[in-house]
Design an enzyme around this catalytic site. Sequence first.
Site, PDB file in Angstrom:
ATOM      1  N   ASP A   1       0.947  -1.269   0.017  1.00 18.61           N
ATOM      2  CA  ASP A   1      -0.185   0.237   0.114  1.00 18.61           C
ATOM      3  C   ASP A   1       0.842   1.276   0.033  1.00 18.61           C
ATOM      4  O   ASP A   1       2.147   1.002   0.446  1.00 18.61           O
ATOM      5  CB  ASP A   1      -0.824  -0.079   1.462  1.00 18.61           C
TER       6      ASP A   1
ATOM      7  N   TYR B   1       5.274 -10.625   6.959  1.00 23.16           N
ATOM      8  CA  TYR B   1       5.048  -9.274   7.396  1.00 23.16           C
ATOM      9  C   TYR B   1       5.631  -8.881   8.665  1.00 23.16           C
ATOM     10  O   TYR B   1       5.134  -9.719   9.668  1.00 23.16           O
ATOM     11  CB  TYR B   1       3.703  -8.745   6.891  1.00 23.16           C
TER      12      TYR B   1
END
Length: 247
Positions: free
Chosen positions: A53, A111
């Site tokens: 993002d 992540y």
Amino acid sequence: MRNIKLTIEYDGKRYLGWQRLGDSDNTIQGKIEGVLSQMTGETIEIIGSGRTDAGAHAKGQVANFKTMSPLDLAKMREFLNRYLPKDIVIKEVEEASERFHARYNGTGKQYSYYVWNHAVPSAFERNYSFHYPQKLDKEKMDEACRKLIGTHDFLGFSSLKKTKKSTVRIIKELSIEQTGSLLHFRFVGNGFLYNMVRIITGTIIEIGAGKLPLEVIDQVLETKIRQQAGETVPSHGLFLDEVYYRE
């Protein structure tokens, strides 16, 4: 035709995300493709392991591209790191097999999400962690993590609308390490849905703050209703650490 694999590190705070956009070149993919095209004299398109993002970061993003250039790998890396912005770094340049595909050949990802949990914000962590001033119950958050490990339909923990594709994913590890005021959420799984890491993190934080009950985890997994989960935490605390491939 050569197939070249790149391992990439970037600070995403100045960019509109990974994916190239038609009306802007201010993306990670766009910047790298521009320098690669300059280097090879070809129109280069790179394939990333997945999108990140706007504002999110990476320590181990992976991409590949096809080229006829005879330039050796060390000179490719040197050229890229000389002409790319300083907040985008090519860590490795490798010759890949003809069939290697950075996205389709991936078997999993790791992540990290960072939370600065202190009444006073940090001048140094502000671009790389989410400041949450309210006291958090770490034991409750650890219990929430354990509920999410395994194979589940995570549609309710994503920003996806209805989709024909499977929303079942496997979370192999979900843990929280605390160093002083900094909380490090680590996610390892075979894949992640759109905003899944950020929504799960937001939900766990709200459980730790007493704003949501622990049972909300089971509820959202059962109902698959996004609105029952917690807030989506900001992108600037998110890092793509590593992409896994079969040997």
